[in-house]
Design a protein around this motif. Structure first.
Motif, mmCIF file in Angstrom:
data_model
loop_
_atom_site.group_PDB
_atom_site.id
_atom_site.type_symbol
_atom_site.label_atom_id
_atom_site.label_comp_id
_atom_site.label_asym_id
_atom_site.label_seq_id
_atom_site.Cartn_x
_atom_site.Cartn_y
_atom_site.Cartn_z
ATOM 1 N N HIS A 1 -35.412 -37.724 26.871
ATOM 2 C CA HIS A 1 -34.695 -38.033 25.634
ATOM 3 C C HIS A 1 -34.316 -36.715 24.962
ATOM 4 O O HIS A 1 -34.873 -35.667 25.281
ATOM 5 C CB HIS A 1 -35.598 -38.876 24.719
ATOM 6 C CG HIS A 1 -34.877 -39.464 23.536
ATOM 7 N ND1 HIS A 1 -33.672 -40.116 23.643
ATOM 8 C CD2 HIS A 1 -35.206 -39.510 22.215
ATOM 9 C CE1 HIS A 1 -33.297 -40.533 22.437
ATOM 10 N NE2 HIS A 1 -34.206 -40.168 21.544
ATOM 11 N N THR A 2 -33.384 -36.789 24.022
ATOM 12 C CA THR A 2 -32.949 -35.572 23.328
ATOM 13 C C THR A 2 -33.938 -35.130 22.258
ATOM 14 O O THR A 2 -33.924 -33.986 21.832
ATOM 15 C CB THR A 2 -31.584 -35.811 22.649
ATOM 16 O OG1 THR A 2 -31.700 -36.969 21.811
ATOM 17 C CG2 THR A 2 -30.491 -36.033 23.678
ATOM 18 N N LYS A 3 -34.803 -36.064 21.812
ATOM 19 C CA LYS A 3 -35.795 -35.748 20.782
ATOM 20 C C LYS A 3 -37.202 -35.975 21.315
ATOM 21 O O LYS A 3 -37.398 -36.742 22.267
ATOM 22 C CB LYS A 3 -35.599 -36.661 19.562
ATOM 23 C CG LYS A 3 -34.349 -36.381 18.767
ATOM 24 C CD LYS A 3 -34.302 -37.289 17.538
ATOM 25 C CE LYS A 3 -33.119 -36.934 16.661
ATOM 26 N NZ LYS A 3 -33.107 -37.784 15.443
ATOM 27 N N ARG B 1 -34.631 -45.430 19.711
ATOM 28 C CA ARG B 1 -34.083 -44.988 20.994
ATOM 29 C C ARG B 1 -35.063 -44.041 21.661
ATOM 30 O O ARG B 1 -35.817 -43.359 20.954
ATOM 31 C CB ARG B 1 -32.757 -44.239 20.759
ATOM 32 C CG ARG B 1 -31.570 -45.115 20.520
ATOM 33 C CD ARG B 1 -30.247 -44.336 20.573
ATOM 34 N NE ARG B 1 -30.329 -43.031 19.950
ATOM 35 C CZ ARG B 1 -29.909 -41.901 20.521
ATOM 36 N NH1 ARG B 1 -29.377 -41.903 21.716
ATOM 37 N NH2 ARG B 1 -30.016 -40.754 19.888
ATOM 38 N N PRO B 2 -35.060 -43.878 22.970
ATOM 39 C CA PRO B 2 -34.280 -44.659 23.938
ATOM 40 C C PRO B 2 -34.931 -46.021 24.184
ATOM 41 O O PRO B 2 -36.022 -46.281 23.682
ATOM 42 C CB PRO B 2 -34.363 -43.795 25.190
ATOM 43 C CG PRO B 2 -35.704 -43.145 25.096
ATOM 44 C CD PRO B 2 -35.938 -42.914 23.637
ATOM 45 N N ILE C 1 -37.214 -48.266 26.107
ATOM 46 C CA ILE C 1 -38.340 -47.806 26.922
ATOM 47 C C ILE C 1 -38.843 -48.871 27.908
ATOM 48 O O ILE C 1 -39.831 -48.662 28.602
ATOM 49 C CB ILE C 1 -39.509 -47.311 26.047
ATOM 50 C CG1 ILE C 1 -39.927 -48.384 25.043
ATOM 51 C CG2 ILE C 1 -39.151 -46.039 25.306
ATOM 52 C CD1 ILE C 1 -41.359 -48.691 25.180
ATOM 53 N N GLU D 1 -34.327 -42.705 13.321
ATOM 54 C CA GLU D 1 -34.766 -41.895 14.470
ATOM 55 C C GLU D 1 -35.454 -40.614 14.030
ATOM 56 O O GLU D 1 -35.330 -39.562 14.670
ATOM 57 C CB GLU D 1 -33.595 -41.601 15.418
ATOM 58 C CG GLU D 1 -33.030 -42.884 16.020
ATOM 59 C CD GLU D 1 -31.888 -42.644 16.980
ATOM 60 O OE1 GLU D 1 -31.991 -41.706 17.780
ATOM 61 O OE2 GLU D 1 -30.901 -43.401 16.929
#
Ligand code: MG
Length: 160
Positions: free
Chosen positions: A30-32, A105-106, A108, A146
């Motif tokens: 994920h981006t975070k 997100r994402p 899971i 988020e």
């Protein structure tokens, strides 16, 4: 002490761009990822608190203080193992677990069985005794924005 005990745990971690995301002992691309003293595994932290809570032994912060360098960046599966050792030393075994993850997100779902397998291995129970549910917050609050991930867990301990 009763032969059957119930425990509840809850945890939150903040999310930040570029950090790794680990939930239920499984890395999730994920981006975070989690801002934390350990690896920030909310689900495993909620489980540790549920295990300790079932025996009224305080909480994860008491046993594994986030002021201690020993726990910096620590893999939370080690925290869960150590917490389970405490439970075993009191003569208790895990019956079953029900847990809930709240994140926007994402998605899971595809990681849930890997998480259940990992947790079942550590706590020496069957995968059928580990329930992990997941939901979003429909865009509401810090989870919806988020900014964070939330987890809660309820479990049963018993003494044979
Ligand atoms: Mg935590």
């Amino acid at each position: 002490m009763n032969k059957i005990r119930i425990g509840y745990g809850y945890d939150v971690h903040r999310l930040k761009e570029g950090l790794p995301m680990t939930i239920g002992g499984v890395h999730i691309p994920h981006t975070k990822g989690m801002v934390a003293h350990s690896d920030g595994d909310v689900l495993l932290h909620a489980l540790c608190d549920a295990l300790l809570g079932a025996l009224a032994l305080g909480d994860i912060g008491l046993h594994f203080p986030d002021t201690s360098d020993e726990f910096r960046g620590m893999d939370s599966t080690i925290l869960l193992k150590r917490t389970y050792d405490i439970v075993r030393s009191k003569g208790y075994t895990v019956g079953n677990i029900d847990s809930m993850l709240t994140l926007e997100r994402p998605k899971i779902r595809t990681y849930v069985d890997a998480m259940r397998t990992r947790i079942a291995e550590i706590l020496e129970i069957g995968i059928e005794d580990v329930s992990i549910k997941a939901t979003t917050k429909e865009g509401l609050g810090f989870v919806g924005a988020e900014e964070g991930v939330e987890a809660s867990a309820t479990l049963l301990l018993f003494k044979e």
